[in-house]
Design a protein around this motif. Structure first.
Motif, mmCIF file in Angstrom:
data_model
loop_
_atom_site.group_PDB
_atom_site.id
_atom_site.type_symbol
_atom_site.label_atom_id
_atom_site.label_comp_id
_atom_site.label_asym_id
_atom_site.label_seq_id
_atom_site.Cartn_x
_atom_site.Cartn_y
_atom_site.Cartn_z
ATOM 1 N N ALA A 213 8.861 20.179 9.682
ATOM 2 C CA ALA A 213 8.507 21.335 8.856
ATOM 3 C C ALA A 213 7.045 21.292 8.449
ATOM 4 O O ALA A 213 6.341 22.319 8.471
ATOM 5 C CB ALA A 213 9.396 21.381 7.613
ATOM 6 N N ALA A 214 6.569 20.110 8.077
ATOM 7 C CA ALA A 214 5.159 19.962 7.704
ATOM 8 C C ALA A 214 4.248 20.271 8.889
ATOM 9 O O ALA A 214 3.254 21.006 8.758
ATOM 10 C CB ALA A 214 4.892 18.552 7.190
ATOM 11 N N ALA A 215 4.588 19.747 10.050
ATOM 12 C CA ALA A 215 3.764 19.968 11.243
ATOM 13 C C ALA A 215 3.760 21.445 11.635
ATOM 14 O O ALA A 215 2.708 22.004 11.987
ATOM 15 C CB ALA A 215 4.277 19.104 12.382
ATOM 16 N N ALA A 216 4.917 22.075 11.568
ATOM 17 C CA ALA A 216 5.027 23.475 11.978
ATOM 18 C C ALA A 216 4.211 24.400 11.076
ATOM 19 O O ALA A 216 3.681 25.416 11.525
ATOM 20 C CB ALA A 216 6.489 23.905 11.986
ATOM 21 N N ARG A 217 4.115 24.045 9.788
ATOM 22 C CA ARG A 217 3.429 24.897 8.821
ATOM 23 C C ARG A 217 2.005 24.428 8.532
ATOM 24 O O ARG A 217 1.315 25.017 7.684
ATOM 25 C CB ARG A 217 4.231 24.952 7.516
ATOM 26 N N GLY A 218 1.552 23.380 9.208
ATOM 27 C CA GLY A 218 0.209 22.884 8.978
ATOM 28 C C GLY A 218 0.026 22.251 7.625
ATOM 29 O O GLY A 218 -1.061 22.292 7.033
ATOM 30 N N ARG A 219 1.096 21.640 7.090
ATOM 31 C CA ARG A 219 1.036 20.969 5.794
ATOM 32 C C ARG A 219 0.917 19.459 5.990
ATOM 33 O O ARG A 219 1.112 18.937 7.083
ATOM 34 C CB ARG A 219 2.272 21.305 4.956
ATOM 35 N N SER A 220 0.647 18.760 4.910
ATOM 36 C CA SER A 220 0.424 17.316 4.988
ATOM 37 C C SER A 220 1.498 16.540 4.247
ATOM 38 O O SER A 220 2.119 17.044 3.306
ATOM 39 C CB SER A 220 -0.952 16.957 4.411
ATOM 40 N N VAL A 221 1.673 15.293 4.667
ATOM 41 C CA VAL A 221 2.618 14.376 4.038
ATOM 42 C C VAL A 221 1.872 13.094 3.680
ATOM 43 O O VAL A 221 1.085 12.572 4.488
ATOM 44 C CB VAL A 221 3.791 14.054 4.981
ATOM 45 N N VAL A 222 2.101 12.599 2.483
ATOM 46 C CA VAL A 222 1.654 11.262 2.088
ATOM 47 C C VAL A 222 2.890 10.370 2.108
ATOM 48 O O VAL A 222 3.880 10.661 1.424
ATOM 49 C CB VAL A 222 1.006 11.273 0.690
#
Length: 332
Positions: A213-222
């Motif tokens: 989901a993060a990759a698809a929406r261009g979001r980041s994960v810590v």
């Protein structure tokens, strides 16, 4: 200087290795002022430029101790994250915070859940006062597990307004689970989520939905708690996994990974730190550290090479799934 990455579409940069400031507030055991100061100073000297804290950590002690060191540095030279959702209310009942919150500090305050818009602003104001800084770069909704709708209905929109006003640079949520974090990624305009213990060498639940989901929406994960609270730092008898005694099966698995790492000339800790960063959505690994010695060791392990053959054998032995991303050295 440790390399940095940009969070999503924001202007906020984070170190690929970040300093977690819960332990310097006496998490589970006392930490003195001098030891805390030396730990944060060692992190700075090691080139770490991203620091994570929260009011919850030691009833504000973490923020005060972190701010003492960071105030001496140019404000645009580091990135700071803190959290909202628990307000600190003065308390004069005495005693310590170990039973209530897990921190070996005097119980000077009580924590009160508050994900209201007013509570969010009051929490940030309190954090800025304790830190002694003029702004916060990243704000996470902290552990809204039992307050999901409240956090989504009131807390998140309040953060969105603060981001639009330029008060904070990036917003998101931080939790010890993957499911609700995935909802923040899919149902809101969250920039980043902090996933503790959910993307490690022993637990890849985040790979099922959160990371895609993060990759698809261009979001980041810590990725935080990459040692799963201890077992991946040292899988000794009695080691902890997610803050409870590790089951024998997990202890055996961790020891097998350690054996392979040592056979390939590296360490379990180096592999645990390197692993999450292989996924393109992971911007940083966040490690809690309580002493200068721990900081120096972590920085050394972070810089230590982990051979490609180790990852290949890990998969061949069934210790990682074939579809799990692993670090690959860039061709020269």
């Amino acid at each position: 200087m440790i390399a940095r990455a940009r969070l999503a579409a924001t202007d906020v940069l984070v170190s690929r290795l970040s300093f977690g400031a819960a332990p310097i507030a006496g998490l589970f055991e006392p930490v003195g002022e001098e030891q805390a100061y030396e730990a944060v100073t060692a992190a700075w000297d090691a080139g770490i430029r991203t620091y994570d804290t929260a009011p919850h950590y030691g009833l504000g002690v973490s923020e005060r101790r972190l701010g003492e060191v960071l105030r001496a540095q140019p404000r645009d030279s580091f990135t700071l994250s803190t959290k909202v959702g628990r307000l600190l209310v003065p308390y004069d009942g005495g005693g310590d915070d170990l039973a209530a919150g897990g921190f070996a500090v005097p119980a000077t305050h009580r924590r009160v859940w508050d994900f209201s818009a007013d509570g969010i602003r009051r929490s940030i104001e309190g954090s800025l006062e304790r830190l002694g800084l003029d702004h916060i770069d990243i704000v996470y909704l902290h552990d809204p597990d039992e307050h999901e709708e409240w956090a989504l209905r009131e807390g998140y929109p309040a953060l969105e307004r603060l981001r639009a006003e330029g008060v904070v640079g990036a917003i998101g949520a931080g939790m010890n689970q993957a499911e609700m974090l995935t909802r923040f990624l899919t149902d809101t305009d969250t920039d980043v989520v902090l996933a503790a213990g959910r993307y490690t060498l022993l637990d890849q639940i985040a790979l099922e939905a959160l990371l895609p989901a993060a990759a698809a929406r261009g979001r980041s994960v810590v990725a935080a708690a990459v040692y799963n609270s201890g077992i991946l730092a040292e899988p000794r008898t009695g080691a902890t996994y997610n803050y409870t005694t590790a089951p024998d099966a997990l202890l055996t698995r961790a020891r097998r990974i350690r054996h392979l790492a040592e056979r390939h000339g590296t360490t379990l800790r180096a592999a645990a730190l390197a692993f999450p960063l292989a996924h393109p959505a992971v911007a940083s690994v966040l490690v809690g550290m309580r002493s200068a010695a721990q900081v120096r060791d972590t920085a050394e392990q972070f810089a230590r090479p982990v051979p490609d053959d180790f990852w290949a054998e890990l998969k061949a032995e069934g210790l990682l799934g074939d579809d799990v991303p692993v670090p690959v050295k860039e061709a020269v």
